[in-house]
Design a protein around this motif. Structure first.
Motif: not given
Ligand SMILES: [Zn+2]
Length: 311
Positions: A21-24, A125-130
C-alpha cells in the motif's frame, strides 16, 4: 522524440502491480501531483481528476484508486476525444465530505492542511516508495526516445519546486537528473545512456530496458565497425590519391620525353605504376626485378615526381 517507445515503456510500467500500500499511495501521489487536479463539481462535491493521453496510465490510476479502497471513493473512467484525433482519458475519484484524510494520505496536503508543492517526504520514506513515485511521475509526464538516435529521457514538471524535489529523490536512487526550464515548466532530463538504462531498471521497465540495451549494444558495435572501416577507407584513399597523382606525372613524362627518356633506374617502376594504379608501394616493390623495399620504392617514386616537376 519517438512517442511509440515512450508509450511502450509506459504500457509496461502501467502493468506493474505493486502489492504494498505504501508504494501504491506513492505512485498515485505522483500521478496526482503531475497529472491531476482537484475539481469542484456542480453539486459542490470535490473530485480528484487525473487526465492523461496514455490508456495504460489511466488504467493504472483507476486501479490505484480502487486498490486504496480504504478511501470512500467513487471512481469513474471516461474517454474524451479532442480535435477528433487525440484520445484523452480522465479518471475521476469523487471525495467524501470528509476528504482531508485522503488528501493527506496521498501527500497532497500536510498536517496543517496546507498544500504540498514538492514531494511529501512521508510518501517516499523507503526505497520501494521512491521507485514507485518516480514511476508515477514518468507515467504522468515522462518520455524516452528510442535509442536509435540520441539518448534522451525526460519528465516535465508542473513546477520548479516539484522538479527539485523529484531530483533529490532520484539522487537517492543513483539517478542524477538535470533540470532545464522550458516554457515556464521545469523539465527533468537524462542524456547519459547508462543513466537512462538505470532509470528504466529502477522504474521496473524491464522489457523496454531489454530493447534499449539491445539497440545500445548494437549501436556501439556498429560505431566500432564504422570506425575501423573509416580508418581502412582513409588509408585506401590516401594510397589511391597518391597513385592518381603519380600516374598523371608518369603520363606527362612519357608524353614529353617518351618511355626511353625516363632514366633507366626509374623506368621499370614508372611502367609498373601505370599497369597497377591501385597497388601499394610495397606491392610495386615486390613486382620489381630485383624486388625493392617499400622505402626504396618511395625514394624512386619521389624522384619520378621531381623529374615531372622539372619538366
Ligand atoms: Zn513502498
Amino acid at each position: 522524440m519517438n512517442t511509440s517507445f515512450s508509450s511502450e515503456t509506459k504500457n509496461e510500467l502501467a502493468r506493474i502491480v505493486i502489492g504494498d500500500k505504501c508504494c501504491q499511495a506513492a505512485e498515485l501521489s505522483a500521478l496526482l501531483r503531475f497529472n491531476g487536479r482537484l475539481e469542484l463539481t456542480r453539486n459542490k462535491r470535490k473530485t480528484l481528476c487525473i487526465t492523461t493521453d496514455n490508456a495504460g496510465t489511466a488504467r493504472k490510476a483507476f486501479k490505484l484508486f480502487k486498490s486504496l479502497s480504504e478511501f470512500p471513493l467513487t471512481v469513474i473512467m471516461e474517454t474524451k476525444k479532442r480535435f477528433n484525433t487525440n484520445r484523452f482519458y480522465m479518471v475521476r475519484a469523487q471525495l467524501d465530505i470528509e476528504n482531508a484524510a485522503v488528501l493527506k494520505k496521498l501527500g497532497l496536503i500536510d498536517q496543517e492542511k496546507g498544500l504540498v508543492f514538492g514531494v511529501a517526504p512521508e510518501m517516499v520514506k523507503s526505497r520501494c516508495c521512491k521507485r514507485a513515485y518516480l514511476r508515477g511521475a514518468f507515467l504522468a509526464r515522462g518520455s524516452v526516445s528510442r535509442p536509435g538516435g540520441s539518448y534522451h529521457l525526460e519528465i516535465t514538471c508542473p513546477s520548479y519546486e516539484l522538479a527539485e524535489s523529484v531530483q533529490k529523490l532520484s539522487d537517492g536512487l543513483g539517478i542524477n537528473f538535470r533540470i532545464i526550464e522550458r516554457k515556464s515548466r521545469a523539465v527533468l532530463y537524462l542524456k547519459d545512456s547508462e543513466q537512462i538504462a538505470d532509470c528504466m531498471r529502477i522504474m521496473g521497465a524491464n522489457y523496454a530496458l531489454l530493447e534499449f540495451e539491445n539497440i545500445r549494444a548494437f549501436k556501439s558495435m556498429k560505431n566500432q565497425v564504422n570506425r575501423q572501416v573509416n580508418c581502412e577507407t582513409a588509408n585506401l584513399e590516401k594510397t589511391l590519391n597518391a597513385s592518381i597523382r603519380q600516374v598523371e606525372v608518369i603520363q606527362q613524362l612519357i608524353d614529353k620525353i617518351a618511355v626511353q627518356g625516363i632514366p633507366e633506374q626509374l623506368r621499370e617502376l614508372a611502367l609498373l605504376r601505370l599497369d597497377y594504379p591501385d597497388a601499394t608501394l610495397r606491392e610495386l616493390g615486390e613486382m620489381m626485378n630485383p624486388s625493392l623495399s617499400k622505402s626504396g620504392v618511395a625514394y624512386r617514386m619521389r624522384k619520378i615526381e621531381k623529374l615531372g616537376e622539372r619538366l
